[in-house]
Design an enzyme around this catalytic site. Structure first.
Site, PDB file in Angstrom:
ATOM      1  N   LYS A   1      36.489  13.667  19.868  1.00 28.72           N
ATOM      2  CA  LYS A   1      37.570  13.664  20.846  1.00 28.72           C
ATOM      3  C   LYS A   1      38.958  13.844  20.229  1.00 28.72           C
ATOM      4  CE  LYS A   1      35.102  10.695  24.124  1.00 28.72           C
ATOM      5  NZ  LYS A   1      35.166   9.429  24.906  1.00 28.72           N
TER       6      LYS A   1
ATOM      7  N   GLY B   1      33.770   6.939   8.585  1.00 27.22           N
ATOM      8  CA  GLY B   1      32.335   6.682   8.607  1.00 27.22           C
ATOM      9  C   GLY B   1      31.474   7.923   8.717  1.00 27.22           C
TER      10      GLY B   1
ATOM     11  N   GLY C   1      39.013   2.432   9.250  1.00 26.88           N
ATOM     12  CA  GLY C   1      40.255   2.342  10.010  1.00 26.88           C
ATOM     13  C   GLY C   1      41.502   2.447   9.150  1.00 26.88           C
TER      14      GLY C   1
END
Length: 396
Positions: free
Chosen positions: A197, A354, A377
Site C-alpha cells: 500500500k 520484515g 519500525g
C-alpha cells in the site's frame, strides 16, 4: 552524526546497563530464530573483555505495563549463555530490590539479564521515576537496540540522560551503515520501495524523492501509481483512492529531479496461488480479469541498469508477491544483481524491513548486501527522515 561508542568510555570494573533487543520468536520454550541474540554478542563480549559487567535491559512482547508470566525473559537465559559462552544470571525484576540484589551479586565474567522492562507501565510512558530506578542500578548506559530506538521509552531514551551513554557495537554498525546510505551517501543513490500500500509509506516516499536520484516502486503500490497514470490494472491490488496522492509524489519527484521508475512489463495471473498460470504483458495491457503479481523481465533489466549506474542502494519492500513462485522472479533477480554489484565493490547496499529481509533471505543474497537491518519500525522511520529518540539521546 556523532555519538560515543564503547571505545570512548572507561568501563573497567563498572556495571554497564546494556539495552538489547532479544524479542525473538519462541516455541515450546525454545528460541526458533536466534538472529537478534547473535547480533548482540559482539557488544556483550566486548564489555566483558574490557572488564565491565553487562546487565541486560530488554522487553518482550506487549504486556502493557503488567506482569505477564508467559512474556518473562527467563526462558531466554539458556540461549544467551550459548551465544555468549559465559553464565547468564536472571533477576525477577528490572528495578527495585530484586534487581539491586542481583546486580550486587554479579561476579566478574558473567552476565545478568533483568526481567521484561515492559512489565512496568513507566517503561512505555518514559516515566522519569522509572528511568531513574533503572539508572540507579549501573554506572554506564550502552544502547545496542536500534530496533527499539524509535520509541522514547524509559530504557531507550530516559535512562540515556542520566548516565554516561554510548552506542553498542550493533547500534554503532547500524548507524554507520544508515549514515552511508542517506546521511552522506556516495551518489547516485537509488531506493527500491515495494509493498502492498502507498498509504502506509507516504512519509517514506515523500522523504526519499528529496534524498535519492532514482526511486524504483514495486509491489502492490506500483499498481496504484500505474492507475494514477490512467492505466487499467484489472483486478490487481491497488488503492484507487490514493491515485491523486501518487500523482502528487510524481510531481514532487519531477521538481527535485528524482527519476521514478515503475514497471514497464508485468506478470499477470487470474488467481493468486503457487504455480498459477501466468503471462508477461506490457504494464498497460493487464487483462480486465487478471491481476498484476510481479514485475516483468524488461523491468528487471532496467533496474539492473540503474543499479549499475548507482553507488548506493536502499531497499525496503519486494517487487512482487515474492512468497509464491513464480511471482518471486523480479525480487530474486534484482536482489542478485544488487548482491553482485555489492560484491564487486561497485555498490553500497542497505536493506531493511520484515518482508525485505525475508525476500533477500529467500533469494539467498542477504549475506552479500553491505548491511541488512532487522530493525523494522525503526528502519522505516529512519527512511522517513524522522528523528529516533533512542539515537538522539546518544548524540554528543
Amino acid at each position: 552524526m556523532a555519538w560515543k561508542t564503547l571505545d570512548d568510555l572507561d568501563i573497567a570494573g563498572k556495571i554497564v546497563l546494556t539495552r538489547v533487543d532479544i524479542n525473538v520468536p519462541m516455541q515450546d520454550g525454545r528460541v526458533t530464530d536466534a538472529t537478534r541474540i547473535d547480533r548482540i554478542v559482539p557488544t556483550v563480549r566486548d564489555i566483558l573483555a574490557r572488564g565491565g559487567k553487562p546487565v541486560l535491559l530488554a522487553h518482550y512482547g506487549r504486556p502493557k505495563g503488567e506482569v505477564v508470566p508467559e512474556l518473562s525473559l527467563e526462558p531466554l537465559t539458556g540461549a544467551l549463555e550459548t551465544a555468549f559462552g559465559v553464565p547468564v544470571r536472571f533477576a525477577t525484576d528490572c528495578i527495585g530490590l530484586a534487581a539491586k540484589t542481583a546486580v550486587a551479586a554479579l561476579p566478574d565474567g558473567e552476565v545478568l539479564l533483568l526481567e521484561n522492562t515492559r512489565f512496568h507501565a513507566g517503561e512505555e510512558a518514559n516515566a522519569p521515576m522509572f528511568a531513574a530506578s533503572l539508572a540507579a542500578l549501573g554506572e554506564i548506559y550502552c544502547n545496542d537496540a536500534f530496533s527499539a530506538a524509535h520509541r522514547a521509552h524509559g530504557s531507550t531514551e530516559g535512562i540515556a540522560k542520566l548516565l554516561p551513554s554510548c552506542a553498542g557495537r550493533l547500534m554503532e554498525m547500524e548507524l554507520s551503515a544508515l549514515d552511508k546510505a542517506l546521511g552522506q551517501p556516495k551518489r547516485p543513490v537509488v531506493a527500491v520501495v515495494g509493498g502492498a500500500k502507498v498509504s502506509t509509506k507516504l512519509e517514506l516516499l515523500g522523504n526519499l524523492v528529496r534524498k535519492v536520484d532514482h526511486l524504483v516502486i514495486g509491489g502492490g503500490m506500483a499498481n496504484t501509481f500505474l492507475a494514477a497514470q490512467g492505466i487499467d490494472v484489472g483486478k490487481s491490488l491497488a488503492e484507487h483512492d490514493m491515485t491523486e496522492t501518487a500523482r502528487e509524489i510524481i510531481a514532487k519527484a519531477e521538481e527535485v529531479a528524482c527519476a521514478i521508475h515503475l514497471p514497464t512489463d508485468v506478470v499477470v495471473a487470474r488467481e493468486f496461488r503457487a504455480g498459477a498460470d501466468s503471462e508477461t504483458v506490457p504494464a498497460d495491457a493487464c487483462p480486465a480479469d487478471a491481476m498484476i503479481l510481479d514485475a516483468g523481465p524488461e523491468t528487471v533489466a532496467r533496474i539492473a541498469e540503474i543499479f549499475a549506474e548507482c553507488r548506493t542502494l536502499i531497499w525496503n519492500g519486494p517487487l512482487g508477491a515474492f512468497e509464491i513462485p513464480p511471482f518471486d522472479m523480479a525480487t530474486n533477480a534484482a536482489a542478485r544483481v544488487a548482491a553482485d554489484q555489492t560484491s564487486a565493490g561497485n555498490l553500497i547496499s542497505v536493506a531493511g524491513g520484515g518482508d525485505t529481509v525475508a525476500a533477500l533471505n529467500k533469494a539467498g543474497v542477504a549475506d552479500d548486501f553491505t548491511y541488512i537491518s532487522t530493525a523494522g519500525g525503526a528502519f522505516l522511520e529512519w527512511m522517513e527522515g524522522k528523528t529516533l529518540p533512542g539515537v538522539a539521546a546518544l548524540m554528543v
